[in-house]
Design an enzyme around this catalytic site. Structure first.
Site, PDB file in Angstrom:
ATOM      1  N   GLU A  34       1.003  -1.284  -0.169  1.00 61.80           N
ATOM      2  CA  GLU A  34      -0.151   0.225   0.214  1.00 61.80           C
ATOM      3  C   GLU A  34       1.083   1.064  -0.254  1.00 61.80           C
ATOM      4  O   GLU A  34       0.763   1.792   0.967  1.00 61.80           O
ATOM      5  CB  GLU A  34      -0.657   0.085   0.926  1.00 61.80           C
ATOM      6  CG  GLU A  34      -2.306  -0.902   0.913  1.00 61.80           C
ATOM      7  CD  GLU A  34      -2.708  -0.522   2.252  1.00 61.80           C
ATOM      8  OE1 GLU A  34      -3.350  -0.400   3.317  1.00 61.80           O
ATOM      9  OE2 GLU A  34      -4.265  -1.456   1.885  1.00 61.80           O
ATOM     10  N   GLU A  71      -6.994  -7.547  -0.446  1.00 62.31           N
ATOM     11  CA  GLU A  71      -7.165  -7.642   0.908  1.00 62.31           C
ATOM     12  C   GLU A  71      -8.296  -7.837   1.340  1.00 62.31           C
ATOM     13  O   GLU A  71      -8.836  -6.328   0.432  1.00 62.31           O
ATOM     14  CB  GLU A  71      -6.639  -6.708   1.873  1.00 62.31           C
ATOM     15  CG  GLU A  71      -4.991  -6.682   2.137  1.00 62.31           C
ATOM     16  CD  GLU A  71      -4.225  -5.865   2.419  1.00 62.31           C
ATOM     17  OE1 GLU A  71      -5.212  -4.503   3.663  1.00 62.31           O
ATOM     18  OE2 GLU A  71      -3.108  -5.489   2.394  1.00 62.31           O
TER      19      GLU A  71
HETATM   20  C1  GLA Z   1      -3.951  -2.050   5.147  1.00 58.38           C
HETATM   21  C2  GLA Z   1      -2.268  -2.788   5.316  1.00 58.38           C
HETATM   22  C3  GLA Z   1      -2.515  -4.130   6.538  1.00 58.38           C
HETATM   23  C4  GLA Z   1      -3.673  -3.490   7.303  1.00 58.38           C
HETATM   24  C5  GLA Z   1      -5.124  -3.376   6.215  1.00 58.38           C
HETATM   25  C6  GLA Z   1      -6.663  -3.247   7.784  1.00 58.38           C
HETATM   26  O1  GLA Z   1      -4.541  -2.510   4.434  1.00 58.38           O
HETATM   27  O2  GLA Z   1      -1.819  -3.513   3.784  1.00 58.38           O
HETATM   28  O3  GLA Z   1      -1.670  -4.198   7.017  1.00 58.38           O
HETATM   29  O4  GLA Z   1      -3.490  -2.908   8.155  1.00 58.38           O
HETATM   30  O5  GLA Z   1      -4.719  -2.295   6.238  1.00 58.38           O
HETATM   31  O6  GLA Z   1      -7.118  -2.718   7.400  1.00 58.38           O
END
Ligand code: GLA
Ligand code: GLA
Length: 689
Positions: free
Chosen positions: A163, A322
């Site tokens: 991210e 995710e």
């Molecule tokens: C992001 C991060 C993860 C985690 C999630 C929690 O997407 O990539 O490591 O912190 O948020 O929602």
């Protein structure tokens, strides 16, 4: 700016001896647990049908505990256990969170905010992409990871960093300043061109040399930053992180040319940090992280975002890297998912073109900042509804894979709703006609309004092929450069059906207004001329806070003052207002013929409900046949030359019954009997045709 071509699409291949399956799993952080837990993890993964996990995303400090000292043993052991159990590994570059020894030795890798404050270690992403030192250390780790794992048969893909820009999107350090100066030089060539683009004749901002360019640092509360500079700083910040990603990617790719690479985007309706459509050119396959919006827009916002990801992926398969099984930990109030939503949400991403469904994270942490973030294995353990749902979903995905869902793609809709990151960035400026209006809300409102009328639109980035659709919507696409204005003109001239709204085609790519009456860049196409805007609000007693239309809808926040229409235009709807407003009888919605095509211009903000009720008449006026669908159900199709899958989702709060053709392969809170699907709220059925 025109783009070159996308990197060739490559999708992670199954482990040796295995069939291609829908990938299913999540982020796995074994380094948070004693080794005894690992075997238990693998037992539960097998039970749930998990076939892939993302490993080592935040493991730098464990892999390189001291400078130049590496410990891969633990990671080798866990990858080996996973692989032998048939679970593939999406391996991280491990560079997202630098260890303490690095930042203590080189505090100059830490990013700075607009006030010059240092972002200290204590969380993650406390690094600046323009730091030559950080670059050296991160690329070194990429090289070590690639060299160590280049022959590992269980590693099927690289997960580069994590991210990008989630926390370090804007850096105002001196490194950033120098990089911004170079970026401007590359984009503009001369300082005079920068002066021209940023309109520095205004407020004595003229610069003599690139060295006079500084980032948009703090200028005092309530003051207004140069909009051209701010827009370019957003572009630069996206590009600076992208350049860092490309460097990491290239180190990995050079050593392991056979492994596809991705980095996880954060595409959601309101999340417009980086220009992910631009980033989409640089990955082998697109992956996305999506977290649900609590409340009434939960399903629609998810479907919208997933459709945009499919647009960014140009209809190639994409990876849901995710999402959450339930509550997150980072909102002020972390709502749970309702029963059925765990399975329903995943199937909605799948319907929209994902061929991989993964969660953050596998096992819920018992310590650390994310201990309240739900996971596939919750604090309660195996004996829990969430884990039972995770197992049910695993079985559903396995079945859909066997039945041929892989190989099908999201069917192209008849309607493209255009999304544009740069229009969002420009409309975020704080000196605009109203702070109530930004680009991003309008595409979502149109997507929902079409859904209310039984049409699932495609959300298509402005660089994408929206002009190949029967109808296209330009919803507050505020920036239209010369080339895109010409695309709009050509599209309609050749027979396209265009919907355009207020706040579209106002400025060029430098945020210079197209003069002569709004929307200056496509006035001829939409057949209206606007002399002034009429923002609405209730922050002052007696201010104009809404306008009624004669079609029964109501405008809020924004209206155009349309002072003339083309001879070829027809006014579909007018405002009804008190005479002293100057708006009574003024055109609100205008249809126009242009070349072989037709347009509808919506000169006010009607919101999802207003658009939904106005849509039949608007569509009728330009010859777009709306089907007789039930808007309570969203139908999404995935098709190939020889297979078709229909996903039916209940968007409403009531039980809905609809006719279907075929038998359900998968059903959750729904069933099919006598050719009819009965769907409870949050229900879904998947039918193979
Ligand atoms: C992001 C991060 C993860 C985690 C999630 C929690 O997407 O990539 O490591 O912190 O948020 O929602
Ligand atoms: C002040 C300033 C002007 C202009 C106006 C705008 O009066 O002196 O330069 O910015 O505000 O309202």
């Amino acid at each position: 700016m025109m783009k070159n071509t996308h990197r060739a699409f490559r999708w992670p291949q199954p482990l040796e001896g295995q069939q291609a399956r829908i990938w299913y799993g999540g982020d796995y952080n074994p380094d948070q647990w004693p080794e005894e837990v690992w075997d238990e993890d693998i037992r539960l993964m097998t039970k749930a049908g998990v076939n892939v996990v993302s490993v080592a995303i935040f493991s730098w400090a464990k892999i390189e505990p001291q400078e130049g000292v590496y410990d891969f043993d633990w990671l080798d052991r866990v990858i080996d256990k996973l692989g032998k159990a048939g679970i593939a590994v999406d391996l991280a570059s491990a560079t997202a969170s630098p260890p303490m020894w690095l930042t203590q030795k080189y505090p100059e890798v830490l990013w700075r905010d607009e006030y010059g404050h240092v972002c200290w270690p204590g969380a993650r992403e406390h690094w600046r992409p323009t730091s030559p030192i950080f670059r050296e250390y991160a690329l070194n780790l990429c090289r070590k990871m690639a060299e160590h794992y280049k022959d590992n048969p269980y590693v099927i893909a690289w997960h580069v960093s994590n991210e990008y820009g989630c926390h370090n999107r804007f850096d105002y350090s001196d490194d950033a300043m120098h990089a911004f100066q170079r970026w401007c030089e590359e984009r503009y060539g001369t300082i005079d061109a920068v002066n021209e683009a940023w309109g520095t004749a205004f407020w004595a901002q003229r610069m003599n040399d690139f060295s006079e360019i500084i980032p948009p640092r703090f200028i005092g509360e309530g003051n207004f930053m140069n909009p051209g500079k701010l827009l370019d700083f957003k572009r630069f910040s996206s590009d600076a992180l992208k350049a860092f990603y490309v460097d990491e990617r290239d180190v990995l790719a050079e050593i392991t040319p056979d492994r596809p690479l991705t980095t996880n985007f954060m595409v959601s309706a309101g999340g417009t940090g980086l220009d992910y459509d631009d980033w989409g050119y640089e990955v082998d396959f697109v992956s996305n992280d999506h977290y649900f919006t609590p409340g009434e827009s939960h399903f629609d916002e998810l479907a919208y975002s997933a459709s945009l990801v499919d647009g960014i992926a140009r209809k190639n398969p994409w990876w849901l890297m995710e999402h959450s099984t339930g509550a997150v930990n980072w909102r002020p109030i972390n709502y749970r998912k309702e029963p059925g939503q765990l399975v329903r949400d995943s199937l909605a991403h799948l319907a929209m073109g994902a061929d991989a469904i993964c969660y953050f994270q596998w096992r819920q942490s018992k310590a650390g900042a994310e201990k309240y973030h739900t996971a596939m294995v919750p604090h309660a353990g195996e004996d829990s509804q969430d884990f039972r749902d995770v197992c049910e979903l695993g079985a559903d995905l396995a079945l859909l894979g066997e039945q041929g869902l892989l190989g099908t793609r999201l069917a192209q809709s008849r309607v493209a709703v255009v999304f544009d990151y740069e229009s969002q960035w420009a409309t975020e400026h704080t000196a605009t006609p109203t702070q109530q209006v930004r680009h991003w809300t309008e595409p979502l409102a149109w997507f929902r309004a079409f859904a209310d009328n039984g049409v699932t639109a495609d959300v298509v980035p402005i660089r994408g092929d929206w002009d190949s659709y029967e109808a296209a919507v330009l919803p507050s696409v505020y920036l239209l450069d010369e080339a895109n204005s010409q695309r709009v003109r050509d599209y309609v001239a050749k027979g396209g059906k265009l919907f355009a709204t207020y706040y579209t085609g106002i400025s060029d790519e430098r945020d210079h207004i197209w003069l002569g009456g709004y929307p200056g860049s496509i006035r001829d196409v939409v057949g209206v001329r606007i002399e002034e805007f009429a923002p609405m609000g209730d922050d002052f007693p007696g201010a104009l806070d809404h306008l009624d239309l004669d079609n029964g809808t109501v405008a809020h926040d924004f209206a155009d003052v349309i002072t003339s229409t083309a001879d070829s235009a027809t006014v579909l709807s007018r405002f009804k207002a008190e005479p002293w407003t100057g708006m009574d009888g003024a055109p609100a919605i205008v249809a126009n013929r242009y070349g072989e095509g037709a347009t509808v211009y919506v000169g006010c903000r009607l919101g999802r409900d207003g658009l939904a009720s106005a849509l039949p008449a608007m569509c009728g006026s330009i010859g777009f046949d709306l089907p007789q669908g039930d808007g309570r159900i969203m139908r999404i199709e995935r098709v190939s030359d020889d297979a078709g899958f229909e996903f039916l989702f209940n968007r409403s709060r009531e039980r809905v019954t609809v006719e279907v053709d075929g038998e359900p392969l998968v059903a959750s809170l729904g069933r099919v009997e006598d050719g009819r699907a009965v769907l409870d709220p949050n229900g879904v059925v998947v039918i193979k045709r």
